[in-house]
Design a protein around this motif. Structure first.
Motif, short mmCIF file in Angstrom:
data_model
loop_
_atom_site.label_atom_id
_atom_site.label_comp_id
_atom_site.label_asym_id
_atom_site.label_seq_id
_atom_site.Cartn_x
_atom_site.Cartn_y
_atom_site.Cartn_z
N THR A 272 0.83 -1.21 0.00
CA THR A 272 0.00 0.00 0.00
C THR A 272 0.86 1.25 0.00
OG1 THR A 272 -1.77 -1.15 1.19
CG2 THR A 272 -1.79 1.26 1.24
N TRP A 273 1.86 1.30 0.88
CA TRP A 273 2.70 2.50 0.96
C TRP A 273 3.50 2.72 -0.31
CZ3 TRP A 273 1.07 5.75 4.14
CH2 TRP A 273 0.67 5.43 5.43
N LEU A 274 4.03 1.64 -0.89
CA LEU A 274 4.91 1.79 -2.03
C LEU A 274 4.17 1.97 -3.35
CD1 LEU A 274 7.66 -0.91 -1.25
CD2 LEU A 274 7.69 1.55 -0.77
N PHE B 190 -2.14 12.55 -1.23
CA PHE B 190 -0.77 12.11 -1.01
C PHE B 190 -0.67 11.20 0.20
CE2 PHE B 190 3.49 12.51 0.66
CZ PHE B 190 4.26 12.34 -0.48
N LEU B 191 -0.10 10.03 0.02
CA LEU B 191 0.18 9.13 1.14
C LEU B 191 1.61 9.37 1.60
CD1 LEU B 191 -1.45 5.76 0.03
CD2 LEU B 191 -2.30 7.41 1.68
N GLN B 192 1.76 9.93 2.77
CA GLN B 192 3.07 10.27 3.29
C GLN B 192 3.67 9.02 3.95
OE1 GLN B 192 2.97 13.63 5.88
NE2 GLN B 192 4.87 13.10 6.89
N TYR B 193 4.88 8.66 3.56
CA TYR B 193 5.48 7.46 4.14
C TYR B 193 6.97 7.70 4.39
CZ TYR B 193 8.01 6.08 -0.11
OH TYR B 193 8.88 6.04 -1.16
N ASP B 194 7.54 6.85 5.25
CA ASP B 194 8.96 6.93 5.56
C ASP B 194 9.76 6.20 4.49
OD1 ASP B 194 8.26 8.12 8.03
OD2 ASP B 194 7.97 6.13 8.90
N PRO B 195 10.82 6.81 3.96
CA PRO B 195 11.66 6.09 2.98
C PRO B 195 12.31 4.84 3.56
CG PRO B 195 12.05 8.45 2.80
CD PRO B 195 11.19 8.24 4.02
N PHE B 196 12.40 4.78 4.89
CA PHE B 196 12.93 3.55 5.50
C PHE B 196 11.79 2.57 5.81
CE2 PHE B 196 12.63 7.00 8.61
CZ PHE B 196 11.73 6.49 9.54
N ILE B 197 10.70 2.67 5.05
CA ILE B 197 9.53 1.83 5.27
C ILE B 197 9.87 0.34 5.11
CG2 ILE B 197 8.76 1.90 2.85
CD1 ILE B 197 6.45 2.06 5.91
N TYR C 68 1.47 -0.80 14.18
CA TYR C 68 0.98 0.56 14.01
C TYR C 68 1.74 1.60 14.83
CZ TYR C 68 -2.77 -1.37 11.27
OH TYR C 68 -3.46 -2.01 10.28
N PHE C 69 2.52 1.16 15.80
CA PHE C 69 3.25 2.12 16.62
C PHE C 69 4.73 2.21 16.28
CE2 PHE C 69 -0.44 1.50 19.41
CZ PHE C 69 -0.71 2.83 19.76
N LEU C 70 5.25 1.29 15.47
CA LEU C 70 6.70 1.25 15.22
C LEU C 70 7.07 1.53 13.78
CD1 LEU C 70 7.80 -1.75 17.49
CD2 LEU C 70 7.58 0.67 18.05
N GLY C 71 6.21 2.26 13.04
CA GLY C 71 6.64 2.81 11.77
C GLY C 71 6.14 2.15 10.51
N LEU C 72 5.31 1.10 10.61
CA LEU C 72 4.80 0.47 9.38
C LEU C 72 3.37 0.90 9.11
CD1 LEU C 72 5.16 -1.43 7.01
CD2 LEU C 72 4.43 -3.32 8.49
N GLY C 73 2.46 0.62 10.04
CA GLY C 73 1.06 1.00 9.85
C GLY C 73 0.86 2.51 9.82
N ILE C 74 1.55 3.21 10.72
CA ILE C 74 1.51 4.68 10.78
C ILE C 74 2.94 5.18 10.69
CG2 ILE C 74 0.85 6.70 12.14
CD1 ILE C 74 -1.18 4.95 13.57
N PRO C 75 3.29 5.97 9.67
CA PRO C 75 4.66 6.46 9.52
C PRO C 75 5.09 7.33 10.70
CG PRO C 75 3.39 6.80 7.52
CD PRO C 75 2.42 6.41 8.58
N TYR C 76 6.38 7.32 10.99
CA TYR C 76 6.88 8.13 12.09
C TYR C 76 6.63 9.62 11.86
CZ TYR C 76 9.14 4.65 15.02
OH TYR C 76 9.37 3.62 15.89
N GLY C 77 6.65 10.02 10.58
CA GLY C 77 6.38 11.44 10.30
C GLY C 77 5.03 11.86 10.82
N SER C 78 4.05 10.99 10.73
CA SER C 78 2.70 11.29 11.24
C SER C 78 2.68 11.30 12.76
CB SER C 78 1.70 10.25 10.71
OG SER C 78 1.66 10.27 9.30
N LEU C 79 3.43 10.37 13.38
CA LEU C 79 3.48 10.32 14.85
C LEU C 79 4.15 11.56 15.43
CD1 LEU C 79 4.48 6.59 15.52
CD2 LEU C 79 2.21 7.59 15.61
N GLN D 208 12.24 12.03 5.01
CA GLN D 208 10.89 11.60 4.69
C GLN D 208 10.35 12.39 3.52
OE1 GLN D 208 7.37 12.53 7.11
NE2 GLN D 208 6.94 10.35 7.11
N GLN D 209 9.71 11.67 2.60
CA GLN D 209 9.07 12.32 1.46
C GLN D 209 7.82 13.04 1.95
OE1 GLN D 209 9.96 12.01 -2.08
NE2 GLN D 209 8.68 13.83 -2.03
#
Length: 327
Positions: free
Chosen positions: A40-42, A60-67, A192-203, A242-243
């Motif tokens: 989904t993220w990619l 736009f789906l904001q995600y961490d490049p280290f996803i 969801y708390f460690l960067g996959l379900g919800i990106p760290y940028g959002s947290l 982060q993009q």
């Protein structure tokens, strides 16, 4: 002696593989969820041009490049914590450990065999996730910046810590359904708390950082942070790229310049988990026999082991196995 250990090692590998085949749904459900989230993220990423008058639309789906490192870390939690706890508890309730630990087979060697299989299985799953992500140009471009030493070091530490805590849960929790509840709750929360379900940028950027504070509860956060930093190619945790909607921006993942925290906490967690495992195995599978039989001066440890097995044998086949194992 070496041939005997090699035979035991091969038997344990086959035994665990057959167990996985019998529990395919349990083994691969978590992996399927991880792949769906990564896909989904990619895939559904929409970059809006800066000059586009409609760029404020929520496209736009904001995600961490280290996803990808997050996905590999979450799959490691599934395999090395959830699945490890499941199979260890199954062996425990079938009295596999009581019977085996009472023989001349080393406790350490038996645990090492089980951990080795789990680690090899986890590496195969991680490789599949990696190959899947390499179908995307954005992820292939990320490889140029990866610090493989940091990433692999964090990966191995995460796997070992998950194994140790998984074994502890298996031995400490009596009911199998409770083991599943504890491990699944921990896995889905970690997702969801460690960067996959919800990106760290959002947290990090949310007005209320309560979800970020909750993430510190999870022990796996710290070695996973090392993996994520390694994927970005440095030891820092506050200038992770982060993009964003308009550009590549800097984000942090919650350490605010204290880069020593993940490394120190990870080392302490590993030491604590090792001591915890040693204590629970000794308390459950050694002290009981010692108190019952070895208190008598003329009863050796080997004799105590044999008495222990004989008392619990229920079939002729079990008696024959005891005779063969004890010589």
């Amino acid at each position: 002696m070496l041939n005997n250990k090699w035979d035991i090692f091969k038997d344990m590998m086959k035994f665990q593989w057959k167990n996985n085949l019998r529990n395919m749904i349990s083994v691969f459900t978590g992996l399927f969820v991880t792949i769906i989230l990564l896909f989904t993220w990619l895939t559904f990423k929409v970059i809006v041009d800066k000059n586009d008058s409609n760029k404020n639309m929520e496209l736009f789906l904001q995600y961490d490049p280290f996803i990808l490192s997050s996905a590999i870390g979450i799959s490691t939690i599934i395999n090395c914590f959830l699945n490890m706890a499941r199979i260890m508890h199954e062996f425990k309730i079938k009295n596999f450990f009581r019977r085996t630990f009472a023989t001349n087979i080393s406790k350490k060697f038996l645990i090492i065999c089980m951990v080795a299989y789990n680690q090899m299985f986890n590496m195969i799953v991680s490789l599949l996730l990696f190959l899947f992500a390499m179908c995307y140009v954005s992820q292939r471009d990320e490889l140029a910046s990866v610090n493989w030493l940091i990433f692999i070091g964090g990966y191995l530490l995460l796997a070992c810590i998950c194994n140790l805590f998984g074994i502890y849960v298996a031995f400490a929790v009596k009911r199998f359904d409770m083991v599943l509840i504890v491990t699944n709750a921990f896995y889905y929360a970690s997702t969801y708390f460690l960067g996959l379900g919800i990106p760290y940028g959002s947290l990090i950027n949310q007005n209320s950082k309560i979800m970020l504070w909750i993430s510190y509860i999870f022990p796996q956060k710290y070695p996973l942070s090392i993996m994520q930093a390694g994927w970005q190619g440095h030891f820092g945790f506050d200038n992770m790229k982060q993009q964003t909607r308009d550009e590549i921006g800097d984000i942090g993942i919650g350490y605010w310049g204290h880069n020593w925290i993940p490394f120190v906490v990870t080392a302490l967690l590993f030491l604590f988990a090792m001591l915890l495992l040693r204590w629970i195995i000794k308390s459950k599978y050694k002290i009981e026999r010692t108190n019952n039989y070895e208190k008598y001066a003329r009863v050796s440890k080997e004799s105590a082991n044999k008495i222990y097995l004989l008392e619990r044998a229920t079939t002729i086949e079990e008696l024959k196995r005891i005779k063969e194992s004890q010589g």
